[in-house]
Design a protein around this motif. Sequence first.
Motif, PDB file in Angstrom:
ATOM      1  N   ASP A 119       0.848  -1.195   0.000  1.00 45.21           N
ATOM      2  CA  ASP A 119       0.000   0.000   0.000  1.00 45.21           C
ATOM      3  C   ASP A 119       0.885   1.247   0.000  1.00 45.21           C
ATOM      4  O   ASP A 119       1.139   1.841   1.041  1.00 45.21           O
ATOM      5  CB  ASP A 119      -0.923  -0.009   1.229  1.00 45.21           C
ATOM      6  N   LEU A 121       1.643   5.091  -1.345  1.00 44.71           N
ATOM      7  CA  LEU A 121       1.101   6.309  -1.947  1.00 44.71           C
ATOM      8  C   LEU A 121       1.879   6.678  -3.199  1.00 44.71           C
ATOM      9  O   LEU A 121       1.300   7.131  -4.194  1.00 44.71           O
ATOM     10  CB  LEU A 121       1.139   7.464  -0.945  1.00 44.71           C
ATOM     11  N   TRP A 124       0.549   4.428  -5.955  1.00 45.83           N
ATOM     12  CA  TRP A 124      -0.812   4.814  -6.326  1.00 45.83           C
ATOM     13  C   TRP A 124      -0.760   6.048  -7.223  1.00 45.83           C
ATOM     14  O   TRP A 124      -1.434   6.116  -8.252  1.00 45.83           O
ATOM     15  CB  TRP A 124      -1.646   5.132  -5.087  1.00 45.83           C
ATOM     16  N   ASN A 125       0.033   7.018  -6.824  1.00 44.68           N
ATOM     17  CA  ASN A 125       0.152   8.254  -7.604  1.00 44.68           C
ATOM     18  C   ASN A 125       0.729   8.000  -8.987  1.00 44.68           C
ATOM     19  O   ASN A 125       0.275   8.568  -9.977  1.00 44.68           O
ATOM     20  CB  ASN A 125       1.041   9.260  -6.866  1.00 44.68           C
ATOM     21  N   ILE A 133      -5.729   9.202  -8.887  1.00 37.96           N
ATOM     22  CA  ILE A 133      -5.429   8.110  -7.947  1.00 37.96           C
ATOM     23  C   ILE A 133      -6.568   7.097  -7.899  1.00 37.96           C
ATOM     24  O   ILE A 133      -6.975   6.628  -6.842  1.00 37.96           O
ATOM     25  CB  ILE A 133      -5.095   8.625  -6.525  1.00 37.96           C
ATOM     26  N   SER A 278      -7.896   1.667  -4.654  1.00 40.70           N
ATOM     27  CA  SER A 278      -7.161   2.904  -4.398  1.00 40.70           C
ATOM     28  C   SER A 278      -7.935   3.843  -3.462  1.00 40.70           C
ATOM     29  O   SER A 278      -9.156   3.726  -3.319  1.00 40.70           O
ATOM     30  CB  SER A 278      -6.837   3.607  -5.718  1.00 40.70           C
ATOM     31  N   PRO A 279      -7.243   4.785  -2.834  1.00 37.35           N
ATOM     32  CA  PRO A 279      -7.843   5.608  -1.771  1.00 37.35           C
ATOM     33  C   PRO A 279      -9.077   6.402  -2.163  1.00 37.35           C
ATOM     34  O   PRO A 279      -9.981   6.591  -1.335  1.00 37.35           O
ATOM     35  CB  PRO A 279      -6.698   6.555  -1.379  1.00 37.35           C
ATOM     36  N   SER A 309      -7.462   0.853   0.330  1.00 33.03           N
ATOM     37  CA  SER A 309      -6.173   1.369   0.791  1.00 33.03           C
ATOM     38  C   SER A 309      -6.340   2.067   2.139  1.00 33.03           C
ATOM     39  O   SER A 309      -7.343   2.731   2.403  1.00 33.03           O
ATOM     40  CB  SER A 309      -5.619   2.354  -0.229  1.00 33.03           C
ATOM     41  N   ILE A 311      -4.480   4.470   3.051  1.00 31.52           N
ATOM     42  CA  ILE A 311      -3.966   5.832   2.914  1.00 31.52           C
ATOM     43  C   ILE A 311      -5.121   6.829   2.908  1.00 31.52           C
ATOM     44  O   ILE A 311      -6.010   6.753   2.040  1.00 31.52           O
ATOM     45  CB  ILE A 311      -3.118   5.960   1.645  1.00 31.52           C
ATOM     46  N   VAL A 313      -6.432   9.742   1.822  1.00 29.72           N
ATOM     47  CA  VAL A 313      -6.502  10.902   0.938  1.00 29.72           C
ATOM     48  C   VAL A 313      -7.832  10.874   0.186  1.00 29.72           C
ATOM     49  O   VAL A 313      -8.364   9.811  -0.113  1.00 29.72           O
ATOM     50  CB  VAL A 313      -5.324  10.941  -0.069  1.00 29.72           C
TER      51      VAL A 313
END
Length: 315
Positions: A119, A121, A124-125, A133, A278-279, A309, A311, A313
């Motif tokens: 996981d 970031l 993902w980005n 994302i 994804s977030p 995720s 994360i 965001v």
Amino acid sequence: KVACKKGRKYMSFITKFSDFCNGFELQYGKSPSHIYHYTSPVGAMGVIENNTLRFTDRNYLNDYSEGMYTLDLCLENLNDLTEEGKFRDYIRNSLEERKKNPNGDEFYIYQCSFSTNKDSLCLWNYYTKDNGIKGYNLKFNREKVEDDTIRPEISDKSGKIEKLRLHSGSIIYDKDKQIEILKNIINKFQNYLEINNFERYEEFAAPWIIDRIFLQGVFFKKPCFKVEEEYRIAINQRIGENGASIKAKRKFMERNGIFIPYIDLPFNKDAVEGITISPTLDYENTRNGVLSMTAKKYRNVNKDNIVKSDIPVRY
């Protein structure tokens, strides 16, 4: 008689040296139990629906230093990698020739990338950068995804068919470790030639040594990429007139105006053991869609291992 004797010695060298090269083991980083494939929604749908993973010609990857990095590393440190003499000169010449023509004698490498980070970031980005994302991370059992299912069949001119060898492992980012491995490769080849009284064939052997170095370079990247914690599966082969050919046809995809060669290879469906969303995607609706797509096809994917995720965001 003299010519015949020299011919027999040369053929003996070719046979023994080929066996030595084919048995040469590459060096990798750690091999975890699970690896993770970050991809866009379109990419994830392709993997799931087609039950294939995409292996891209490494000459067309986004990191334009791919391949060249290891050759440059050798040239910059050649004085430390081997002693002064004709052998070093042969190695230098072969390195410079390979830089001019990376594929050499029809020497192609295809690779598929994963991460050991479940996981990230950063990933993902990067892998969903055109989708706010929005994407997926497929969790693979490493041993199952590397079994015989994914190994492509090859056939030579006689029609003989066999399975192609895979090379897989975590990327090595430490420059000192990379130089140490390169030195060991060159020393092993030089020692082999000396022990078997094959020094007269050093010039012939040099391009073969560079083949091994070039292949080893699949698992070398610049330290600046360390955050990716990358794991790779790669295949290599010669596709020349006298060599074997991959039965799976090479295809092309367009990206930023460039036509990029690739091959799609099937994998063991039981290798997929979960999917991370994804977030920024809506979790409930997205999970239901993933469940519908994987139902009755991927028995190791269920509502408990389709997760979001961690994360925090929004976009």
